[in-house]
Design a protein around this motif. Structure first.
Motif, short mmCIF file in Angstrom:
data_model
loop_
_atom_site.label_atom_id
_atom_site.label_comp_id
_atom_site.label_asym_id
_atom_site.label_seq_id
_atom_site.Cartn_x
_atom_site.Cartn_y
_atom_site.Cartn_z
N HIS A 1 36.56 2.72 13.53
CA HIS A 1 36.70 1.53 12.71
C HIS A 1 36.14 0.34 13.30
CE1 HIS A 1 40.29 3.75 10.33
NE2 HIS A 1 39.31 4.56 10.88
N GLY B 1 38.05 1.58 6.89
CA GLY B 1 39.10 1.24 7.80
C GLY B 1 40.29 1.08 6.86
N GLU C 1 41.53 -4.11 8.75
CA GLU C 1 40.45 -3.82 9.45
C GLU C 1 39.25 -4.54 8.41
OE1 GLU C 1 41.58 -0.30 12.45
OE2 GLU C 1 41.03 0.03 10.33
N ARG C 2 39.32 -3.94 7.27
CA ARG C 2 38.30 -4.14 6.15
C ARG C 2 38.22 -5.61 5.77
NH1 ARG C 2 41.25 -4.32 1.82
NH2 ARG C 2 42.78 -2.68 1.26
N ARG D 1 38.61 -8.05 7.40
CA ARG D 1 37.75 -8.73 8.28
C ARG D 1 36.36 -8.65 8.19
NH1 ARG D 1 41.40 -7.10 12.59
NH2 ARG D 1 40.14 -5.40 13.29
#
Ligand SMILES: [Fe+2]
Length: 293
Positions: free
Chosen positions: A243, A261, A265-266, A268
């Motif tokens: 990830h 992810g 996470e995604r 970001r």
């Protein structure tokens, strides 16, 4: 599960002379909040002949994994799937576990024309695309420390993978890894010319240097694949699992982490990746009339 030497030459000429792209994604985790909608919205072909690599961690439930792959295979001319650790998860109350679950998923994929690590390797734009399933064997650790000590030290630092309760009770993972490495290297040895290697877990240790928690490397690959990218002619290695969506060059080979992810996470990285046309990741494009080399 499949015959040995097997590059499928027939699949390559199927683009009718039009431009087509091989895209790659991983770690779709469609059961996570908002991920399924994002996949529906963003993982789409540009041209009718486009192909898609899905490099593991679609979801945990067999029905969810296969439904997602079916929906993608209705959009793309060809989908290629390799399993991640999440595909192998099961509970004690489930009917199938670990290796049987993998076999069930392979059968499900094959019934809808999705290629797996058990199928002949397809070719795209003059490259052999190699879907792989090699797992991990805890060998990315200090060589002076035993596996048991490395795992208990990781636990002491608060790092324990769900794999320990959802895969490890049902199969000897390092032994399974060893068998998968043997199977894969035997098949790779029959391939000549440039390749794109596809695996959920990274193939070289260098890419784990970015991990915030270095212990995660214990569940992330095997030292035995370290020389494979160069040895087997890889131009690009597509992987996921960490990830951490970045491109790393190691010994002249491009290693690309293509994960979506989890939501935090995604959130970001996804917007920037979309702006730069890096999500989904375009692995290869073949233009109209171009002779595949
Ligand atoms: Fe993942």
């Amino acid at each position: 599960m499949v015959s040995e030497s097997d590059v499928d030459e027939s699949a390559e000429t199927d683009n009718g002379g039009r431009r087509r792209t091989l895209w790659a994604v991983s770690d779709l985790h469609v059961a996570a909040r908002g991920n399924r909608d994002l996949v529906d919205l963003t993982v789409r072909p540009e041209n009718p002949g486009d192909w898609l690599i899905v490099a593991g961690d679609v979801a945990e439930r067999t029905s969810t994994i296969l439904d997602t792959l079916r929906s993608l295979s209705e959009k793309f001319a060809q989908v290629i799937w390799v399993p991640g650790n999440h595909e192998l998860f099961s509970r004690s109350s489930d009917e199938v576990h670990a290796a049987q679950k993998y076999e069930e998923l392979v059968k499900g994929c094959q019934s809808m024309g999705v290629l797996t690590p058990e199928d002949p390797y397809p070719r795209f734009a003059g490259r052999t695309i190699v879907p792989m399933f090699t797992l991990y064997d805890h060998s990315w650790r200090d060589p002076l420390v035993t596996v048991e000590r490395a795992l208990s030290a990781a636990e002491g630092n608060g790092v324990v993978f769900t794999d320990q309760v959802a895969i490890a009770p049902y199969v000897d993972v390092p032994l399974w890894c060893q068998r998968r490495l043997g199977y894969t290297v035997r098949r790779l040895s029959t391939v000549s010319g440039p390749t794109v290697l596809v695996n959920h877990w990274p193939l070289v240790r260098e890419v784990t240097a970015r991990l915030r928690l270095p212990e995660v490397a214990l569940w992330s690959g095997s030292r035995h694949t370290q020389d494979w990218p160069v040895r087997f002619g890889a131009e690009t290695v597509i992987y996921g699992h960490l990830h951490i969506p970045v491109v790393t060059e190691v010994e002249g080979v491009r290693h690309v982490e293509v994960s979506l992810g989890y939501p935090r996470e995604r959130e970001r990285t996804l917007e920037q990746r979309r702006e730069r046309n890096l999500w989904p990741y375009p692995v290869l494009t073949e233009s109209a009339g171009e002779e595949a080399g």
